[in-house]
Design a protein around this motif. Structure first.
Motif, mmCIF file in Angstrom:
data_model
loop_
_atom_site.group_PDB
_atom_site.id
_atom_site.type_symbol
_atom_site.label_atom_id
_atom_site.label_comp_id
_atom_site.label_asym_id
_atom_site.label_seq_id
_atom_site.Cartn_x
_atom_site.Cartn_y
_atom_site.Cartn_z
ATOM 1 N N ARG A 32 0.874 -1.176 0.000
ATOM 2 C CA ARG A 32 0.000 0.000 0.000
ATOM 3 C C ARG A 32 0.908 1.222 0.000
ATOM 4 O O ARG A 32 1.847 1.310 0.793
ATOM 5 C CB ARG A 32 -0.918 -0.009 1.213
ATOM 6 C CG ARG A 32 -1.959 -1.140 1.125
ATOM 7 C CD ARG A 32 -2.870 -1.196 2.339
ATOM 8 N NE ARG A 32 -2.155 -1.382 3.601
ATOM 9 C CZ ARG A 32 -1.678 -2.539 4.046
ATOM 10 N NH1 ARG A 32 -1.823 -3.628 3.340
ATOM 11 N NH2 ARG A 32 -1.053 -2.618 5.205
ATOM 12 N N ILE A 33 0.645 2.147 -0.910
ATOM 13 C CA ILE A 33 1.489 3.333 -1.058
ATOM 14 C C ILE A 33 0.605 4.577 -1.031
ATOM 15 O O ILE A 33 -0.390 4.653 -1.752
ATOM 16 C CB ILE A 33 2.300 3.288 -2.373
ATOM 17 C CG1 ILE A 33 3.096 1.981 -2.467
ATOM 18 C CG2 ILE A 33 3.206 4.512 -2.495
ATOM 19 C CD1 ILE A 33 3.790 1.762 -3.802
ATOM 20 N N TRP A 34 0.996 5.518 -0.177
ATOM 21 C CA TRP A 34 0.278 6.785 -0.090
ATOM 22 C C TRP A 34 1.239 7.920 -0.354
ATOM 23 O O TRP A 34 2.438 7.815 -0.099
ATOM 24 C CB TRP A 34 -0.330 6.983 1.306
ATOM 25 C CG TRP A 34 -1.334 5.955 1.676
ATOM 26 C CD1 TRP A 34 -2.670 5.944 1.378
ATOM 27 C CD2 TRP A 34 -1.102 4.765 2.433
ATOM 28 N NE1 TRP A 34 -3.254 4.815 1.899
ATOM 29 C CE2 TRP A 34 -2.322 4.074 2.554
ATOM 30 C CE3 TRP A 34 0.038 4.220 3.021
ATOM 31 C CZ2 TRP A 34 -2.445 2.881 3.238
ATOM 32 C CZ3 TRP A 34 -0.071 3.023 3.691
ATOM 33 C CH2 TRP A 34 -1.306 2.367 3.800
ATOM 34 N N ILE A 35 0.693 9.031 -0.846
ATOM 35 C CA ILE A 35 1.461 10.259 -0.986
ATOM 36 C C ILE A 35 0.679 11.344 -0.259
ATOM 37 O O ILE A 35 -0.550 11.422 -0.392
ATOM 38 C CB ILE A 35 1.731 10.603 -2.471
ATOM 39 C CG1 ILE A 35 2.532 11.906 -2.578
ATOM 40 C CG2 ILE A 35 0.461 10.653 -3.279
ATOM 41 C CD1 ILE A 35 3.044 12.210 -3.975
ATOM 42 N N ALA A 36 1.384 12.120 0.534
ATOM 43 C CA ALA A 36 0.734 13.148 1.333
ATOM 44 C C ALA A 36 1.383 14.501 1.075
ATOM 45 O O ALA A 36 2.595 14.613 0.893
ATOM 46 C CB ALA A 36 0.834 12.807 2.817
ATOM 47 N N LYS A 37 0.530 15.531 1.056
ATOM 48 C CA LYS A 37 0.984 16.919 0.976
ATOM 49 C C LYS A 37 0.152 17.679 1.992
ATOM 50 O O LYS A 37 -1.080 17.680 1.912
ATOM 51 C CB LYS A 37 0.788 17.490 -0.416
ATOM 52 C CG LYS A 37 1.195 18.950 -0.524
ATOM 53 C CD LYS A 37 0.843 19.515 -1.881
ATOM 54 C CE LYS A 37 0.916 21.034 -1.818
ATOM 55 N NZ LYS A 37 0.195 21.638 -2.914
ATOM 56 N N ALA A 44 -1.369 6.454 -3.775
ATOM 57 C CA ALA A 44 -0.397 6.788 -4.816
ATOM 58 C C ALA A 44 -0.627 6.009 -6.104
ATOM 59 O O ALA A 44 -0.003 6.289 -7.115
ATOM 60 C CB ALA A 44 1.015 6.551 -4.307
ATOM 61 N N LYS A 45 -1.535 5.047 -6.083
ATOM 62 C CA LYS A 45 -1.832 4.269 -7.285
ATOM 63 C C LYS A 45 -3.041 4.836 -8.035
ATOM 64 O O LYS A 45 -3.481 4.273 -9.024
ATOM 65 C CB LYS A 45 -2.084 2.799 -6.908
ATOM 66 C CG LYS A 45 -0.845 2.154 -6.285
ATOM 67 C CD LYS A 45 -1.104 0.731 -5.853
ATOM 68 C CE LYS A 45 0.123 0.150 -5.145
ATOM 69 N NZ LYS A 45 -0.085 -1.232 -4.749
ATOM 70 N N SER A 46 -3.546 5.975 -7.574
ATOM 71 C CA SER A 46 -4.705 6.622 -8.191
ATOM 72 C C SER A 46 -4.278 7.921 -8.870
ATOM 73 O O SER A 46 -3.857 8.869 -8.199
ATOM 74 C CB SER A 46 -5.766 6.939 -7.123
ATOM 75 O OG SER A 46 -6.698 7.883 -7.605
ATOM 76 N N ILE A 47 -4.389 7.972 -10.193
ATOM 77 C CA ILE A 47 -3.994 9.178 -10.919
ATOM 78 C C ILE A 47 -4.819 10.385 -10.469
ATOM 79 O O ILE A 47 -4.287 11.480 -10.283
ATOM 80 C CB ILE A 47 -4.073 8.975 -12.457
ATOM 81 C CG1 ILE A 47 -3.505 10.186 -13.209
ATOM 82 C CG2 ILE A 47 -5.487 8.703 -12.913
ATOM 83 C CD1 ILE A 47 -2.017 10.286 -13.195
ATOM 84 N N MET A 48 -6.106 10.188 -10.254
ATOM 85 C CA MET A 48 -6.955 11.300 -9.812
ATOM 86 C C MET A 48 -6.560 11.748 -8.407
ATOM 87 O O MET A 48 -6.541 12.941 -8.109
ATOM 88 C CB MET A 48 -8.436 10.925 -9.870
ATOM 89 C CG MET A 48 -8.935 10.656 -11.279
ATOM 90 S SD MET A 48 -8.608 11.993 -12.443
ATOM 91 C CE MET A 48 -9.716 13.232 -11.832
ATOM 92 N N ILE A 63 6.013 10.263 1.239
ATOM 93 C CA ILE A 63 5.636 8.958 0.684
ATOM 94 C C ILE A 63 5.590 7.974 1.845
ATOM 95 O O ILE A 63 6.546 7.871 2.614
ATOM 96 C CB ILE A 63 6.657 8.480 -0.365
ATOM 97 C CG1 ILE A 63 6.890 9.537 -1.447
ATOM 98 C CG2 ILE A 63 6.225 7.133 -0.959
ATOM 99 C CD1 ILE A 63 5.684 9.874 -2.277
ATOM 100 N N ILE A 64 4.485 7.250 1.974
ATOM 101 C CA ILE A 64 4.305 6.260 3.031
ATOM 102 C C ILE A 64 4.012 4.928 2.351
ATOM 103 O O ILE A 64 3.097 4.846 1.523
ATOM 104 C CB ILE A 64 3.146 6.644 3.972
ATOM 105 C CG1 ILE A 64 3.402 8.043 4.554
ATOM 106 C CG2 ILE A 64 2.964 5.619 5.087
ATOM 107 C CD1 ILE A 64 2.204 8.927 4.549
ATOM 108 N N ILE A 65 4.786 3.916 2.692
ATOM 109 C CA ILE A 65 4.638 2.602 2.045
ATOM 110 C C ILE A 65 4.597 1.527 3.111
ATOM 111 O O ILE A 65 5.413 1.513 4.030
ATOM 112 C CB ILE A 65 5.801 2.327 1.070
ATOM 113 C CG1 ILE A 65 5.945 3.482 0.069
ATOM 114 C CG2 ILE A 65 5.587 0.992 0.355
ATOM 115 C CD1 ILE A 65 7.120 3.338 -0.865
ATOM 116 N N GLU A 66 3.632 0.614 2.957
ATOM 117 C CA GLU A 66 3.499 -0.486 3.900
ATOM 118 C C GLU A 66 3.165 -1.763 3.140
ATOM 119 O O GLU A 66 2.204 -1.810 2.378
ATOM 120 C CB GLU A 66 2.389 -0.175 4.905
ATOM 121 C CG GLU A 66 2.249 -1.196 5.997
ATOM 122 C CD GLU A 66 1.207 -0.800 7.036
ATOM 123 O OE1 GLU A 66 0.997 -1.597 7.950
ATOM 124 O OE2 GLU A 66 0.608 0.274 6.912
#
Length: 95
Positions: A32-37, A44-48, A63-66
């Motif tokens: 599972r990958i997230w991007i935060a601002k 992070a796997k969602s273009i929208m 970037i958070i990856i688990e």
């Protein structure tokens, strides 16, 4: 879980082509990958989702990856950002 901060230097930020490359790389991994601002965190796997962050040149993202391949995923994302989105790393590349 891995977490790292990066400054996006691409002139388009994470819009259009850089966002598509980012999602393409993230989607290669089972983690599972997230991007935060700021206070907003998206898949992070969602273009929208990635484009909705409105990341511009010079913005810092986290970037958070688990998951089971989190180290390989972080390495690939790190290489993509370091290359200023000119290189699409493969998940089987050596770390």
């Amino acid at each position: 879980m891995l977490e790292a901060k990066f400054t996006i230097e691409h002139q388009a930020g994470l819009q259009a082509r850089p966002a598509a490359l980012f999602v393409q790389v993230a989607s290669r991994f089972v983690s599972r990958i997230w991007i935060a601002k700021g206070l907003k965190k998206v898949n992070a796997k969602s273009i929208m989702g990635v484009m909705s962050l409105g990341v511009r040149q010079g913005d810092e993202v986290t970037i958070i990856i688990e998951g089971e391949d989190e180290s390989k995923a972080m390495s690939a994302i790190q290489r993509l950002i370091a290359s200023n989105f000119s290189e699409v790393p493969h998940n089987n590349a050596s770390s």
